[in-house]
Structure formats: C-alpha cells, structure tokens
Motif scaffolding. Structure first.
Motif, PDB file in Angstrom:
ATOM      1  N   ALA A 104     -34.180 -18.841 -13.598  1.00 50.55           N
ATOM      2  CA  ALA A 104     -33.719 -18.979 -12.001  1.00 50.55           C
ATOM      3  C   ALA A 104     -32.475 -17.742 -11.932  1.00 50.55           C
ATOM      4  O   ALA A 104     -32.516 -17.063 -11.091  1.00 50.55           O
ATOM      5  CB  ALA A 104     -33.184 -20.382 -11.904  1.00 50.55           C
ATOM      6  N   VAL A 105     -31.410 -17.942 -12.876  1.00 53.17           N
ATOM      7  CA  VAL A 105     -30.254 -16.783 -12.758  1.00 53.17           C
ATOM      8  C   VAL A 105     -31.077 -15.571 -12.837  1.00 53.17           C
ATOM      9  O   VAL A 105     -30.482 -14.661 -12.350  1.00 53.17           O
ATOM     10  CB  VAL A 105     -29.418 -17.235 -13.949  1.00 53.17           C
ATOM     11  N   LEU A 110     -25.909 -16.368  -5.811  1.00 51.62           N
ATOM     12  CA  LEU A 110     -26.016 -15.186  -6.235  1.00 51.62           C
ATOM     13  C   LEU A 110     -27.163 -14.527  -5.689  1.00 51.62           C
ATOM     14  O   LEU A 110     -27.030 -13.507  -5.035  1.00 51.62           O
ATOM     15  CB  LEU A 110     -26.606 -14.867  -7.761  1.00 51.62           C
ATOM     16  N   ALA A 111     -28.266 -15.214  -5.066  1.00 49.27           N
ATOM     17  CA  ALA A 111     -29.328 -14.647  -4.483  1.00 49.27           C
ATOM     18  C   ALA A 111     -29.137 -14.695  -2.856  1.00 49.27           C
ATOM     19  O   ALA A 111     -30.079 -14.180  -2.381  1.00 49.27           O
ATOM     20  CB  ALA A 111     -30.733 -15.400  -4.621  1.00 49.27           C
ATOM     21  N   ALA A 158     -32.219 -14.245  -9.661  1.00 55.47           N
ATOM     22  CA  ALA A 158     -31.174 -14.042  -8.669  1.00 55.47           C
ATOM     23  C   ALA A 158     -30.700 -12.535  -8.851  1.00 55.47           C
ATOM     24  O   ALA A 158     -30.339 -11.693  -8.155  1.00 55.47           O
ATOM     25  CB  ALA A 158     -30.224 -15.247  -8.827  1.00 55.47           C
ATOM     26  N   LEU A 166     -26.662 -30.595 -20.820  1.00 56.13           N
ATOM     27  CA  LEU A 166     -27.982 -29.981 -20.226  1.00 56.13           C
ATOM     28  C   LEU A 166     -28.118 -30.300 -19.065  1.00 56.13           C
ATOM     29  O   LEU A 166     -28.347 -29.318 -18.084  1.00 56.13           O
ATOM     30  CB  LEU A 166     -29.194 -30.432 -21.003  1.00 56.13           C
ATOM     31  N   ALA A 203     -33.508 -22.671 -16.555  1.00 55.03           N
ATOM     32  CA  ALA A 203     -32.097 -22.225 -15.949  1.00 55.03           C
ATOM     33  C   ALA A 203     -32.033 -20.605 -16.164  1.00 55.03           C
ATOM     34  O   ALA A 203     -31.492 -20.072 -15.232  1.00 55.03           O
ATOM     35  CB  ALA A 203     -30.841 -22.757 -16.746  1.00 55.03           C
ATOM     36  N   VAL A 232     -25.546 -28.176 -17.274  1.00 56.35           N
ATOM     37  CA  VAL A 232     -25.851 -26.681 -17.483  1.00 56.35           C
ATOM     38  C   VAL A 232     -27.052 -26.623 -16.153  1.00 56.35           C
ATOM     39  O   VAL A 232     -26.697 -25.394 -15.583  1.00 56.35           O
ATOM     40  CB  VAL A 232     -26.209 -26.384 -18.679  1.00 56.35           C
ATOM     41  N   LEU A 233     -27.827 -27.080 -16.262  1.00 54.29           N
ATOM     42  CA  LEU A 233     -29.042 -26.773 -15.305  1.00 54.29           C
ATOM     43  C   LEU A 233     -28.511 -26.945 -13.777  1.00 54.29           C
ATOM     44  O   LEU A 233     -28.929 -25.855 -13.035  1.00 54.29           O
ATOM     45  CB  LEU A 233     -30.156 -27.875 -15.490  1.00 54.29           C
ATOM     46  N   ALA A 248     -27.502 -19.497  -9.144  1.00 59.11           N
ATOM     47  CA  ALA A 248     -28.716 -18.784  -8.749  1.00 59.11           C
ATOM     48  C   ALA A 248     -28.908 -18.475  -7.373  1.00 59.11           C
ATOM     49  O   ALA A 248     -28.912 -17.612  -6.741  1.00 59.11           O
ATOM     50  CB  ALA A 248     -29.896 -19.154  -9.306  1.00 59.11           C
ATOM     51  N   ALA A 281     -26.490 -23.818 -13.214  1.00 58.30           N
ATOM     52  CA  ALA A 281     -27.261 -22.655 -13.300  1.00 58.30           C
ATOM     53  C   ALA A 281     -28.028 -22.327 -11.978  1.00 58.30           C
ATOM     54  O   ALA A 281     -28.176 -21.367 -11.446  1.00 58.30           O
ATOM     55  CB  ALA A 281     -28.272 -22.521 -14.534  1.00 58.30           C
ATOM     56  N   LEU A 282     -28.565 -23.461 -11.506  1.00 57.98           N
ATOM     57  CA  LEU A 282     -29.359 -23.525 -10.187  1.00 57.98           C
ATOM     58  C   LEU A 282     -28.346 -23.188  -8.995  1.00 57.98           C
ATOM     59  O   LEU A 282     -28.944 -22.504  -8.121  1.00 57.98           O
ATOM     60  CB  LEU A 282     -30.247 -24.707  -9.855  1.00 57.98           C
ATOM     61  N   LEU A 330     -33.083 -10.039  -7.885  1.00 56.30           N
ATOM     62  CA  LEU A 330     -33.144  -9.744  -6.332  1.00 56.30           C
ATOM     63  C   LEU A 330     -32.035  -9.002  -5.900  1.00 56.30           C
ATOM     64  O   LEU A 330     -32.136  -8.036  -5.171  1.00 56.30           O
ATOM     65  CB  LEU A 330     -33.057 -11.226  -5.783  1.00 56.30           C
ATOM     66  N   ASN A 331     -30.760  -9.056  -6.538  1.00 58.29           N
ATOM     67  CA  ASN A 331     -29.558  -8.323  -6.258  1.00 58.29           C
ATOM     68  C   ASN A 331     -29.629  -7.032  -6.642  1.00 58.29           C
ATOM     69  O   ASN A 331     -29.584  -6.006  -5.876  1.00 58.29           O
ATOM     70  CB  ASN A 331     -28.322  -8.884  -6.753  1.00 58.29           C
TER      71      ASN A 331
END
Lengths: 103, 167
Positions: A77-78, B159-160, A81, B145, A74, B148-149, B156, B152-153, A84-85
C-alpha cells in the motif's frame, strides 16, 4: 526422483528468491520492482513454513509467515502511494531516472 | 512416485514458469497476470506443507489484495493504450550471470547442509492451534501488527491524496 522432502521445498524457494532478486536488479519500472519484492517475500515464507513442517517446531513458523504476509500488505500500500506520487512528479516511474527528492 | 510428489512437481513447475514470465515479460500487464499463477502456486505449496490457514490467507491477501493494488498501480501510472511505455531492461547479461552464481550458491548450501528433520505431521486443521498461539504467546506482536497496518494504510491514503484541489 527422490521422495519429496525438505530439500525440494528449499530449492524451490531458492529459485523463487533468485528470480525476485533478478527482477529487482534488472527492471526499470517501479511496479515491476515491487513484483520482484513480492516474489522474494513469498520465497522467505516458503522457507519458514517448510522448516516449521519438517523440523517439527510447532506452529511458530507459521505465525512468522503470517506476520510477513501482513507486513507485505502494508508495504504494498505504501509503495503504491509513493509510486503514484512519483508519477505525478516525473510522469514516468523509471527508478533509475528518479534522482531528486523534491522539485 | 506418490500422489504427493506428483502434485508437488506440478505446483513447483507452475510457480517457476510463471515467476520466470513475471521476471522476463516485456508486457507489464501480462507480468501482473502471471504473478497471479505464482501466488496461487505458492498457496498450494503452503497447503502441501500442512499450513491450510496460511494458504487461505495467501489467497485472500495476495491474490485478492496486493495483486489488485499492483494492477491499479499499472493502470494509474501507464497509459495502457500508448505503445511507448518505457519498460526496457538494463544490464541483462551481467545480472543473469551474477544472479545465476548466487542461485547456484544458494542451491548448493540448501542441498549440502545436513538439516535436522523430524517426521512431518499433518494436523486436521491448524486454525485452533494458530489462534491459541497467536493470542497467548504472541499477543503483543498481534497488537503491534494491527497498529502498524492501520498506520500504514492511513499513511498511504495521505501520501496518495491529490493536493492540487482545495481542501
């Protein structure tokens, strides 16, 4: 050389931890800092599993290391991201020149 | 010297050397590929310690997932063909000194402490025990968990996302 025991695994993980800390401190590239973090997490996992194996504490140590692996996925991945920003904003990813939260 | 010891020293040598290349290499792609050998070696260490499922999970998640993510990060953020990738290090000598002192301290603590050890056992497989313990004693942690996973994904991906285009 002595028979391989708990101490050997602990020393290996200490070396790996120190190398990871060195990468986090020295590197400027954010991706290299992430690699250092992965090294540190791996060394912590080696410690957990070594103590679970040699201390005869059952299987709980392995479950903690599973949790660490999932959280590392996790986190990667964050962090990717965010990197990249950063690259979109600054067009470089040198962590010591990134000093503004927004433009 | 038994076979177990020889295998341990081989894997430990692989792990330390490849981790040193990760830490010291000037070329970031070479560092990422060297990280592959570190992860493989650590998976071997897990299997030497009788944790076969964790070793396979390490292969699947680290080598198959995180390493690919890191390589994508490198290729998306560096112009691989341009020479001027700013990757130089800073404060190398003081960092080596401080980290060396820290490593010596850690190794001193690890070797001088009297750890309480029992005779290690090598179960045929840990998968049954692991699954039972995870779903009986640690079921709340298991569910948390998973959430959370997922969060988080999704976070992400949000955000991207490229915000310049029209939604």
């Amino acid at each position: 050389m002595a028979h391989v025991g708990l101490t050997h695994f602990l020393i290996l993980s200490a070396i790996l931890f120190s190398l990871g800390i060195y990468a986090i401190v020295v590197r400027k590239n954010a991706i290299m800092v992430m690699m250092g973090i992965e090294l540190v997490l791996n060394s912590a996992n080696i410690n957990f599993i070594a103590f679970a194996h040699f201390g005869n504490y059952g299987i709980s140590g392995q479950i903690v290391s599973l949790v660490v692996i999932i959280l590392a996925a996790a986190e990667a991945a964050v962090a990717l991201a965010i990197v990249l920003n950063l690259f979109k904003t600054y067009s470089h990813i040198n962590v010591d020149e990134v000093n503004k939260l927004k433009e | 010297m038994e076979l177990y010891d020889i295998i341990f020293y081989l894997i430990a040598l692989t792990v330390v050397v490849s981790a040193a290349i990760v830490v010291g290499s000037k070329n970031i792609v070479r560092a990422a590929y060297s990280l592959l050998f570190t992860f493989l070696g650590v998976a071997g260490i897990y299997i030497l310690l009788g944790a076969d499922f964790i070793g396979v999970t390490q292969l699947m998640v680290y080598v198959g997932g995180i390493l690919i993510l890191l390589l994508f990060g490198i290729m998306l953020t560096n112009k691989v063909y341009s020479v001027d990738i700013r990757r130089e290090n800073s404060y190398i000598i003081p960092s080596i000194v401080i980290v060396g002192i820290f490593a010596a301290f850690l190794i001193f603590v690890m070797t001088e402490t009297n750890w309480v050890t029992a005779d290690p056992t090598f179960p045929n497989t840990t998968v049954f025990e692991l699954g039972k313990t995870l779903l009986v004693h640690y079921s709340i942690i298991f569910e948390i968990l998973a959430i959370v996973l997922l969060i988080a994904l999704i976070g992400a991906a949000t955000l991207a996302r490229n915000d310049n285009k029209e939604r």
